[in-house]
Write a protein that holds these residues in place. Structure first.
Motif, PDB file in Angstrom:
ATOM      1  N   ILE A  86       0.800  -1.119  -0.035  1.00 59.83           N
ATOM      2  CA  ILE A  86      -0.041   0.076  -0.091  1.00 59.83           C
ATOM      3  C   ILE A  86       1.016   1.471   0.124  1.00 59.83           C
ATOM      4  O   ILE A  86       2.074   1.175   0.329  1.00 59.83           O
ATOM      5  CB  ILE A  86      -1.106   0.133   1.106  1.00 59.83           C
ATOM      6  N   PRO A  87       0.415   2.482  -0.461  1.00 58.73           N
ATOM      7  CA  PRO A  87       1.265   3.522  -0.239  1.00 58.73           C
ATOM      8  C   PRO A  87       1.643   3.815   1.105  1.00 58.73           C
ATOM      9  O   PRO A  87       0.850   3.625   2.150  1.00 58.73           O
ATOM     10  CB  PRO A  87       0.176   4.647  -0.752  1.00 58.73           C
ATOM     11  N   MET A  88       2.882   4.054   1.384  1.00 59.96           N
ATOM     12  CA  MET A  88       3.406   4.119   2.631  1.00 59.96           C
ATOM     13  C   MET A  88       4.673   4.859   2.897  1.00 59.96           C
ATOM     14  O   MET A  88       5.395   5.017   1.741  1.00 59.96           O
ATOM     15  CB  MET A  88       3.526   2.766   3.408  1.00 59.96           C
ATOM     16  N   GLY A  89       5.305   5.290   3.938  1.00 61.60           N
ATOM     17  CA  GLY A  89       6.461   5.983   4.184  1.00 61.60           C
ATOM     18  C   GLY A  89       6.468   6.127   5.628  1.00 61.60           C
ATOM     19  O   GLY A  89       5.877   5.871   6.547  1.00 61.60           O
ATOM     20  N   GLY A  90       7.478   7.142   5.882  1.00 65.45           N
ATOM     21  CA  GLY A  90       7.724   7.605   7.311  1.00 65.45           C
ATOM     22  C   GLY A  90       7.344   8.930   7.724  1.00 65.45           C
ATOM     23  O   GLY A  90       7.453   9.996   6.849  1.00 65.45           O
ATOM     24  N   GLY A  91       6.663   9.298   8.694  1.00 65.45           N
ATOM     25  CA  GLY A  91       6.422  10.555   9.252  1.00 65.45           C
ATOM     26  C   GLY A  91       7.428  11.057  10.429  1.00 65.45           C
ATOM     27  O   GLY A  91       7.265  10.130  11.394  1.00 65.45           O
ATOM     28  N   PRO A  92       7.860  12.141  10.497  1.00 70.34           N
ATOM     29  CA  PRO A  92       8.445  12.594  11.589  1.00 70.34           C
ATOM     30  C   PRO A  92       7.590  12.575  12.863  1.00 70.34           C
ATOM     31  O   PRO A  92       6.489  12.793  12.932  1.00 70.34           O
ATOM     32  CB  PRO A  92       8.757  14.182  11.287  1.00 70.34           C
ATOM     33  N   LEU A 105       0.655   9.849   0.484  1.00 72.77           N
ATOM     34  CA  LEU A 105      -0.185   9.483  -0.527  1.00 72.77           C
ATOM     35  C   LEU A 105      -0.437  10.269  -2.004  1.00 72.77           C
ATOM     36  O   LEU A 105      -0.101   9.652  -2.947  1.00 72.77           O
ATOM     37  CB  LEU A 105      -1.706   9.646   0.015  1.00 72.77           C
ATOM     38  N   ARG A 106      -0.068  11.696  -1.573  1.00 72.99           N
ATOM     39  CA  ARG A 106       0.267  12.617  -2.750  1.00 72.99           C
ATOM     40  C   ARG A 106       1.497  12.126  -3.680  1.00 72.99           C
ATOM     41  O   ARG A 106       1.602  12.028  -4.749  1.00 72.99           O
ATOM     42  CB  ARG A 106       0.277  13.915  -2.560  1.00 72.99           C
ATOM     43  N   GLU A 107       2.608  11.868  -2.642  1.00 71.86           N
ATOM     44  CA  GLU A 107       3.890  11.903  -3.298  1.00 71.86           C
ATOM     45  C   GLU A 107       3.800  10.472  -3.879  1.00 71.86           C
ATOM     46  O   GLU A 107       4.483  10.236  -5.143  1.00 71.86           O
ATOM     47  CB  GLU A 107       5.116  11.550  -2.118  1.00 71.86           C
ATOM     48  N   GLU A 108       3.351   9.358  -3.379  1.00 72.58           N
ATOM     49  CA  GLU A 108       3.579   7.899  -3.931  1.00 72.58           C
ATOM     50  C   GLU A 108       2.324   7.746  -5.223  1.00 72.58           C
ATOM     51  O   GLU A 108       2.676   7.010  -5.816  1.00 72.58           O
ATOM     52  CB  GLU A 108       3.408   6.930  -2.813  1.00 72.58           C
ATOM     53  N   THR A 109       1.240   8.394  -4.994  1.00 71.33           N
ATOM     54  CA  THR A 109       0.163   8.102  -6.070  1.00 71.33           C
ATOM     55  C   THR A 109      -0.344   9.214  -6.854  1.00 71.33           C
ATOM     56  O   THR A 109      -1.106   9.072  -7.762  1.00 71.33           O
ATOM     57  CB  THR A 109      -1.158   7.597  -5.529  1.00 71.33           C
ATOM     58  N   GLU A 145      -0.779  15.882  -8.925  1.00 70.06           N
ATOM     59  CA  GLU A 145       0.673  15.590  -9.196  1.00 70.06           C
ATOM     60  C   GLU A 145       1.204  14.357  -8.416  1.00 70.06           C
ATOM     61  O   GLU A 145       1.026  14.242  -7.534  1.00 70.06           O
ATOM     62  CB  GLU A 145       1.479  16.895  -9.243  1.00 70.06           C
ATOM     63  N   TRP A 146       1.830  13.520  -9.157  1.00 70.19           N
ATOM     64  CA  TRP A 146       2.869  12.523  -8.643  1.00 70.19           C
ATOM     65  C   TRP A 146       3.983  13.005  -8.240  1.00 70.19           C
ATOM     66  O   TRP A 146       4.677  13.586  -9.150  1.00 70.19           O
ATOM     67  CB  TRP A 146       2.680  11.177  -9.731  1.00 70.19           C
ATOM     68  N   GLU A 147       4.451  12.624  -6.993  1.00 72.03           N
ATOM     69  CA  GLU A 147       5.780  13.402  -6.534  1.00 72.03           C
ATOM     70  C   GLU A 147       6.624  12.312  -5.764  1.00 72.03           C
ATOM     71  O   GLU A 147       6.943  12.589  -4.618  1.00 72.03           O
ATOM     72  CB  GLU A 147       5.479  14.482  -5.691  1.00 72.03           C
ATOM     73  N   PRO A 148       7.202  11.053  -6.371  1.00 76.42           N
ATOM     74  CA  PRO A 148       7.877  10.355  -5.721  1.00 76.42           C
ATOM     75  C   PRO A 148       9.331  10.732  -5.567  1.00 76.42           C
ATOM     76  O   PRO A 148      10.070  11.536  -5.956  1.00 76.42           O
ATOM     77  CB  PRO A 148       8.100   8.981  -6.796  1.00 76.42           C
ATOM     78  N   THR A 151      14.984   8.829  -4.246  1.00 76.00           N
ATOM     79  CA  THR A 151      15.282   7.307  -3.906  1.00 76.00           C
ATOM     80  C   THR A 151      14.184   6.333  -4.362  1.00 76.00           C
ATOM     81  O   THR A 151      14.535   4.982  -4.409  1.00 76.00           O
ATOM     82  CB  THR A 151      15.478   7.060  -2.681  1.00 76.00           C
ATOM     83  N   GLU A 152      12.944   6.705  -4.856  1.00 79.20           N
ATOM     84  CA  GLU A 152      11.742   5.777  -5.035  1.00 79.20           C
ATOM     85  C   GLU A 152      11.783   5.612  -6.736  1.00 79.20           C
ATOM     86  O   GLU A 152      11.615   6.469  -7.571  1.00 79.20           O
ATOM     87  CB  GLU A 152      10.721   6.354  -4.577  1.00 79.20           C
ATOM     88  N   ASP A 153      11.892   4.328  -7.106  1.00 82.83           N
ATOM     89  CA  ASP A 153      11.501   4.038  -8.450  1.00 82.83           C
ATOM     90  C   ASP A 153      10.231   3.031  -8.505  1.00 82.83           C
ATOM     91  O   ASP A 153      10.173   1.841  -8.212  1.00 82.83           O
ATOM     92  CB  ASP A 153      12.667   3.008  -9.078  1.00 82.83           C
ATOM     93  N   LEU A 154       8.868   3.815  -8.643  1.00 81.45           N
ATOM     94  CA  LEU A 154       7.835   3.349  -8.285  1.00 81.45           C
ATOM     95  C   LEU A 154       6.922   2.738  -9.517  1.00 81.45           C
ATOM     96  O   LEU A 154       6.988   3.559 -10.276  1.00 81.45           O
ATOM     97  CB  LEU A 154       6.999   4.354  -7.472  1.00 81.45           C
ATOM     98  N   ARG A 155       6.046   2.032  -9.207  1.00 82.02           N
ATOM     99  CA  ARG A 155       5.008   1.752 -10.261  1.00 82.02           C
ATOM    100  C   ARG A 155       3.822   1.407  -9.407  1.00 82.02           C
ATOM    101  O   ARG A 155       3.762   1.062  -8.282  1.00 82.02           O
ATOM    102  CB  ARG A 155       5.330   0.420 -10.840  1.00 82.02           C
ATOM    103  N   LEU A 156       2.916   1.734 -10.057  1.00 79.30           N
ATOM    104  CA  LEU A 156       1.378   2.107  -9.595  1.00 79.30           C
ATOM    105  C   LEU A 156       0.545   0.782 -10.144  1.00 79.30           C
ATOM    106  O   LEU A 156       0.657   0.698 -11.362  1.00 79.30           O
ATOM    107  CB  LEU A 156       0.704   3.291  -9.601  1.00 79.30           C
TER     108      LEU A 156
END
Length: 202
Positions: A86-92, A105-109, A145-148, A151-156
């Protein structure tokens, strides 16, 4: 000892471990590894290594009106394996987890969501790390807008939520937060719609 339910006199706040000393052995912008000298619950001395995360883990299950969700595919360096998640990542840690979820969610999708529901809090591997994770259900979606990240080479992959759950059950999705998030989303939606949750294998 096995109980049919937790005993009434159980003190879940009692910590049977004793920490004698603690030393940071390694850290970078994302993790800190420390080694503790401890006394274990049986009274014996020992060493405990703990990986502390400098971010909270954030996962999102986006859902459109047709029941579709989005998975993110990428090659995971530590596993040496391609993963669908699922779209995911780290938050401070100091940032509100919902704000981090919106960003991820915005960055990854490229998706924006007007409706957010927190559906899970979890610990990803609680014998070695203190990482805390949160999963949100994101609805009322619009495309932006998609904003990966660099360091991310993503496919949706857009697919029905039911199909994503089938991938979990077939062990084609193995990331812990994705597994928990997709199964929890299925249950939450079933309860919302007044349906019986899927039967579980025994």
């Amino acid at each position: 000892m096995t109980y049919s339910q937790p005993p009434a006199d159980l003190d879940e706040t009692h910590n049977p471990w004793q920490t004698l000393s603690s030393e940071v052995k390694y850290q970078n912008p994302w993790i800190r590894v420390r080694e503790d000298q401890i006394i274990n619950p049986k009274g014996g001395p020992g060493v405990y290594g703990v990986v502390s995360m400098k971010n909270k883990a954030i996962g999102i299950v986006p859902l459109d009106p047709e029941g579709n969700t989005w998975l993110v595919g990428q090659y995971r360096y530590a596993l040496n394996e391609y993963c669908w998640e699922i779209p995911m990542g780290g938050g401070p840690v100091e940032l509100d987890v919902l704000e981090s979820a919106r960003r991820e969610l915005r960055e990854e999708t490229g998706l924006l969501a007007a409706r957010w529901t927190r559906i899970a809090r979890l610990h990803t591997s609680n014998s070695v790390t203190d990482e805390e994770g949160f999963v949100f259900l994101a609805e009322d979606l619009t495309q932006s807008e998609w904003e990966p990240e660099e360091t991310e080479d993503l496919r949706l992959w857009k697919l029905p939520l039911a199909q994503a759950v089938e991938l979990v059950m077939a062990d084609r999705i193995t990331d812990a937060i994705s597994v928990a998030g997709l199964l929890k989303a299925e249950r939450v939606l079933a309860a919302r719609n007044g349906a019986q949750p899927p039967a579980q294998a025994t």
